[in-house]
Design a protein around this motif. Structure first.
Motif, PDB file in Angstrom:
ATOM      1  N   MET A  21      -1.375  -0.601   8.112  1.00 41.35           N
ATOM      2  CA  MET A  21      -2.104   0.285   7.215  1.00 41.35           C
ATOM      3  C   MET A  21      -1.277   1.495   6.815  1.00 41.35           C
ATOM      4  O   MET A  21      -1.416   2.005   5.691  1.00 41.35           O
ATOM      5  N   ARG A  22      -0.397   1.976   7.686  1.00 40.69           N
ATOM      6  CA  ARG A  22       0.487   3.086   7.304  1.00 40.69           C
ATOM      7  C   ARG A  22       1.383   2.671   6.144  1.00 40.69           C
ATOM      8  O   ARG A  22       1.592   3.434   5.203  1.00 40.69           O
ATOM      9  N   GLY A  23       1.917   1.454   6.214  1.00 39.04           N
ATOM     10  CA  GLY A  23       2.767   0.959   5.134  1.00 39.04           C
ATOM     11  C   GLY A  23       2.006   0.793   3.832  1.00 39.04           C
ATOM     12  O   GLY A  23       2.500   1.157   2.757  1.00 39.04           O
ATOM     13  N   VAL A  24       0.796   0.271   3.910  1.00 39.15           N
ATOM     14  CA  VAL A  24      -0.025   0.086   2.710  1.00 39.15           C
ATOM     15  C   VAL A  24      -0.401   1.440   2.117  1.00 39.15           C
ATOM     16  O   VAL A  24      -0.385   1.629   0.896  1.00 39.15           O
ATOM     17  N   ALA A  25      -0.737   2.398   2.982  1.00 44.50           N
ATOM     18  CA  ALA A  25      -1.105   3.734   2.503  1.00 44.50           C
ATOM     19  C   ALA A  25       0.046   4.377   1.742  1.00 44.50           C
ATOM     20  O   ALA A  25      -0.163   5.020   0.700  1.00 44.50           O
ATOM     21  N   MET A  26       1.268   4.206   2.219  1.00 41.87           N
ATOM     22  CA  MET A  26       2.427   4.748   1.509  1.00 41.87           C
ATOM     23  C   MET A  26       2.604   4.068   0.162  1.00 41.87           C
ATOM     24  O   MET A  26       2.887   4.721  -0.853  1.00 41.87           O
ATOM     25  N   ALA A  27       2.407   2.753   0.134  1.00 42.27           N
ATOM     26  CA  ALA A  27       2.571   2.006  -1.117  1.00 42.27           C
ATOM     27  C   ALA A  27       1.531   2.393  -2.157  1.00 42.27           C
ATOM     28  O   ALA A  27       1.790   2.356  -3.360  1.00 42.27           O
ATOM     29  N   MET A  28       0.354   2.804  -1.713  1.00 45.50           N
ATOM     30  CA  MET A  28      -0.706   3.170  -2.656  1.00 45.50           C
ATOM     31  C   MET A  28      -0.365   4.394  -3.484  1.00 45.50           C
ATOM     32  O   MET A  28      -0.885   4.585  -4.568  1.00 45.50           O
ATOM     33  N   HIS A  29       0.539   5.233  -2.972  1.00 49.00           N
ATOM     34  CA  HIS A  29       0.901   6.450  -3.688  1.00 49.00           C
ATOM     35  C   HIS A  29       1.550   6.157  -5.039  1.00 49.00           C
ATOM     36  O   HIS A  29       1.462   6.971  -5.960  1.00 49.00           O
ATOM     37  N   HIS A  30       2.214   5.017  -5.148  1.00 48.88           N
ATOM     38  CA  HIS A  30       2.880   4.719  -6.417  1.00 48.88           C
ATOM     39  C   HIS A  30       2.523   3.332  -6.956  1.00 48.88           C
ATOM     40  O   HIS A  30       3.260   2.762  -7.747  1.00 48.88           O
ATOM     41  N   ASN A  31       1.401   2.800  -6.518  1.00 42.13           N
ATOM     42  CA  ASN A  31       0.904   1.521  -7.042  1.00 42.13           C
ATOM     43  C   ASN A  31      -0.577   1.673  -7.371  1.00 42.13           C
ATOM     44  O   ASN A  31      -1.434   1.525  -6.497  1.00 42.13           O
ATOM     45  N   ASP A  32      -0.864   1.980  -8.641  1.00 43.88           N
ATOM     46  CA  ASP A  32      -2.254   2.228  -9.044  1.00 43.88           C
ATOM     47  C   ASP A  32      -3.139   1.009  -8.829  1.00 43.88           C
ATOM     48  O   ASP A  32      -4.307   1.144  -8.451  1.00 43.88           O
ATOM     49  N   ASP A  33      -2.592  -0.191  -9.098  1.00 43.53           N
ATOM     50  CA  ASP A  33      -3.407  -1.397  -8.941  1.00 43.53           C
ATOM     51  C   ASP A  33      -3.775  -1.628  -7.474  1.00 43.53           C
ATOM     52  O   ASP A  33      -4.898  -2.040  -7.161  1.00 43.53           O
ATOM     53  N   LEU A  34      -2.856  -1.315  -6.563  1.00 40.12           N
ATOM     54  CA  LEU A  34      -3.146  -1.452  -5.134  1.00 40.12           C
ATOM     55  C   LEU A  34      -4.190  -0.429  -4.706  1.00 40.12           C
ATOM     56  O   LEU A  34      -5.125  -0.756  -3.972  1.00 40.12           O
ATOM     57  N   ARG A  35      -4.038   0.801  -5.177  1.00 39.26           N
ATOM     58  CA  ARG A  35      -4.999   1.854  -4.824  1.00 39.26           C
ATOM     59  C   ARG A  35      -6.398   1.502  -5.323  1.00 39.26           C
ATOM     60  O   ARG A  35      -7.384   1.675  -4.605  1.00 39.26           O
ATOM     61  N   LYS A  36      -6.494   0.986  -6.540  1.00 42.71           N
ATOM     62  CA  LYS A  36      -7.793   0.614  -7.117  1.00 42.71           C
ATOM     63  C   LYS A  36      -8.434  -0.524  -6.319  1.00 42.71           C
ATOM     64  O   LYS A  36      -9.616  -0.473  -5.973  1.00 42.71           O
ATOM     65  N   ALA A  37      -7.644  -1.559  -6.023  1.00 46.91           N
ATOM     66  CA  ALA A  37      -8.175  -2.704  -5.268  1.00 46.91           C
ATOM     67  C   ALA A  37      -8.582  -2.281  -3.861  1.00 46.91           C
ATOM     68  O   ALA A  37      -9.610  -2.723  -3.339  1.00 46.91           O
ATOM     69  N   PHE A  38      -7.795  -1.402  -3.246  1.00 46.96           N
ATOM     70  CA  PHE A  38      -8.103  -0.946  -1.893  1.00 46.96           C
ATOM     71  C   PHE A  38      -9.413  -0.165  -1.871  1.00 46.96           C
ATOM     72  O   PHE A  38     -10.241  -0.339  -0.983  1.00 46.96           O
ATOM     73  N   ARG A  39      -9.594   0.691  -2.860  1.00 51.59           N
ATOM     74  CA  ARG A  39     -10.838   1.470  -2.919  1.00 51.59           C
ATOM     75  C   ARG A  39     -12.041   0.559  -3.113  1.00 51.59           C
ATOM     76  O   ARG A  39     -13.066   0.707  -2.439  1.00 51.59           O
ATOM     77  N   GLU A  40     -11.928  -0.397  -4.038  1.00 51.72           N
ATOM     78  CA  GLU A  40     -13.069  -1.255  -4.358  1.00 51.72           C
ATOM     79  C   GLU A  40     -13.432  -2.192  -3.213  1.00 51.72           C
ATOM     80  O   GLU A  40     -14.607  -2.463  -2.976  1.00 51.72           O
ATOM     81  N   GLN A  41     -12.427  -2.706  -2.502  1.00 53.67           N
ATOM     82  CA  GLN A  41     -12.694  -3.762  -1.529  1.00 53.67           C
ATOM     83  C   GLN A  41     -12.644  -3.309  -0.069  1.00 53.67           C
ATOM     84  O   GLN A  41     -13.130  -4.025   0.812  1.00 53.67           O
ATOM     85  N   MET A  42     -12.063  -2.143   0.189  1.00 55.95           N
ATOM     86  CA  MET A  42     -11.977  -1.656   1.561  1.00 55.95           C
ATOM     87  C   MET A  42     -12.780  -0.372   1.754  1.00 55.95           C
ATOM     88  O   MET A  42     -13.665  -0.304   2.602  1.00 55.95           O
ATOM     89  N   ILE A  43     -12.488   0.635   0.965  1.00 53.73           N
ATOM     90  CA  ILE A  43     -13.113   1.945   1.181  1.00 53.73           C
ATOM     91  C   ILE A  43     -14.591   1.931   0.829  1.00 53.73           C
ATOM     92  O   ILE A  43     -15.435   2.364   1.635  1.00 53.73           O
ATOM     93  N   ASP A  44     -14.935   1.437  -0.355  1.00 49.98           N
ATOM     94  CA  ASP A  44     -16.345   1.460  -0.763  1.00 49.98           C
ATOM     95  C   ASP A  44     -17.238   0.662   0.184  1.00 49.98           C
ATOM     96  O   ASP A  44     -18.305   1.149   0.584  1.00 49.98           O
ATOM     97  N   PRO A  45     -16.846  -0.553   0.587  1.00 49.68           N
ATOM     98  CA  PRO A  45     -17.684  -1.276   1.565  1.00 49.68           C
ATOM     99  C   PRO A  45     -17.784  -0.556   2.909  1.00 49.68           C
ATOM    100  O   PRO A  45     -18.842  -0.564   3.541  1.00 49.68           O
ATOM    101  N   GLU A  46     -16.680   0.065   3.360  1.00 46.65           N
ATOM    102  CA  GLU A  46     -16.722   0.803   4.619  1.00 46.65           C
ATOM    103  C   GLU A  46     -17.662   1.995   4.510  1.00 46.65           C
ATOM    104  O   GLU A  46     -18.410   2.298   5.445  1.00 46.65           O
ATOM    105  N   MET A  47     -17.628   2.668   3.364  1.00 53.74           N
ATOM    106  CA  MET A  47     -18.540   3.791   3.151  1.00 53.74           C
ATOM    107  C   MET A  47     -19.983   3.313   3.243  1.00 53.74           C
ATOM    108  O   MET A  47     -20.832   3.971   3.853  1.00 53.74           O
ATOM    109  N   GLY A  48     -20.266   2.146   2.660  1.00 54.61           N
ATOM    110  CA  GLY A  48     -21.614   1.596   2.719  1.00 54.61           C
ATOM    111  C   GLY A  48     -22.053   1.326   4.145  1.00 54.61           C
ATOM    112  O   GLY A  48     -23.192   1.618   4.529  1.00 54.61           O
ATOM    113  N   GLY A  49     -21.159   0.786   4.960  1.00 54.94           N
ATOM    114  CA  GLY A  49     -21.479   0.518   6.355  1.00 54.94           C
ATOM    115  C   GLY A  49     -21.752   1.787   7.138  1.00 54.94           C
ATOM    116  O   GLY A  49     -22.703   1.863   7.923  1.00 54.94           O
ATOM    117  N   PHE A  50     -20.940   2.816   6.918  1.00 54.51           N
ATOM    118  CA  PHE A  50     -21.147   4.089   7.610  1.00 54.51           C
ATOM    119  C   PHE A  50     -22.433   4.764   7.151  1.00 54.51           C
ATOM    120  O   PHE A  50     -23.126   5.404   7.946  1.00 54.51           O
TER     121      PHE A  50
END
Length: 200
Positions: free
Chosen positions: A107-136
């Motif tokens: 996840m540290r490596g992916v987090a670094m890559a998100m800084h300069h990959n908009d498509d990765l950041r968008k996909a990560f938010r939609e499929q990882m962050i938003d569902p996790e927020m829903g669970g919390f």
């Protein structure tokens, strides 16, 4: 008609084959990192055609995030132990220390890559962050309903931030991987007091 064809094509990959593909993607991600990972490499590693990969996942960002999502052992909405402390401890217990160490580095490596990959950041938010927020949010709603947390507690909006912070900063500040023992202690000492919830 086009939708029917797409559905037929997607159904050709069995759940077992999909899991195999995701594991190969994560192995490559650990070996070379996100930027150096290519669809050609995934195709070669999994004995797939690039056309199949693009048809099924659309691109590298979507494939990587789906693989990360698939590797998670469970979700917050599946947990209901009867107490907020129990729920948060159960979340931590979903992964053993070995898995946490591997996933922390990943996840540290992916987090670094998100800084300069908009498509990765968008996909990560939609499929990882938003569902996790829903669970919390579900976990907190149950805690409020049980009277463990005040509905106007200002720390509620920062629950996920606190949980991610404990996981992510363990390596940064202590040069140690996160462990179940560390995270459960962190929950009891930091997260629950901030929410005004029982710590035992």
């Amino acid at each position: 008609m086009a939708e029917a064809v797409a559905t037929t094509r997607r159904s050709r990959i069995t759940p077992e084959r999909e899991a195999e593909l995701y594991e190969a993607v994560l192995d490559l991600l650990r070996e070379v990192g996100y930027d150096a990972l290519t669809m050609d490499a995934v195709a070669a590693r999994t004995r797939s055609s690039k056309a199949t990969l693009y048809r099924q996942w659309g691109g590298k960002a979507e494939l990587v995030v789906k693989a990360l999502r698939h590797s998670k052992p469970g979700h917050g909405e599946d947990i209901d132990t009867g107490s907020l402390r129990g729920d948060l401890h159960a979340l931590v217990a979903m992964e053993d220390d070995c898995a946490m160490e591997r996933n922390s580095a990943l996840m540290r490596g992916v987090a670094m890559a998100m800084h300069h990959n908009d498509d990765l950041r968008k996909a990560f938010r939609e499929q990882m962050i938003d569902p996790e927020m829903g669970g919390f949010h579900q976990i907190i709603r149950r805690a409020i309903d049980r009277g463990e947390v005040r509905p106007d507690c200002p720390a509620i909006d920062f629950l996920l931030h606190m949980m991610v912070g404990g996981f992510a900063t363990r390596a940064l500040l202590d040069d140690q991987p996160p462990t179940q023992a560390f995270l459960t202690s962190y929950i009891d000492a930091v997260v629950l007091p901030a929410l005004g919830a029982p710590t035992s």
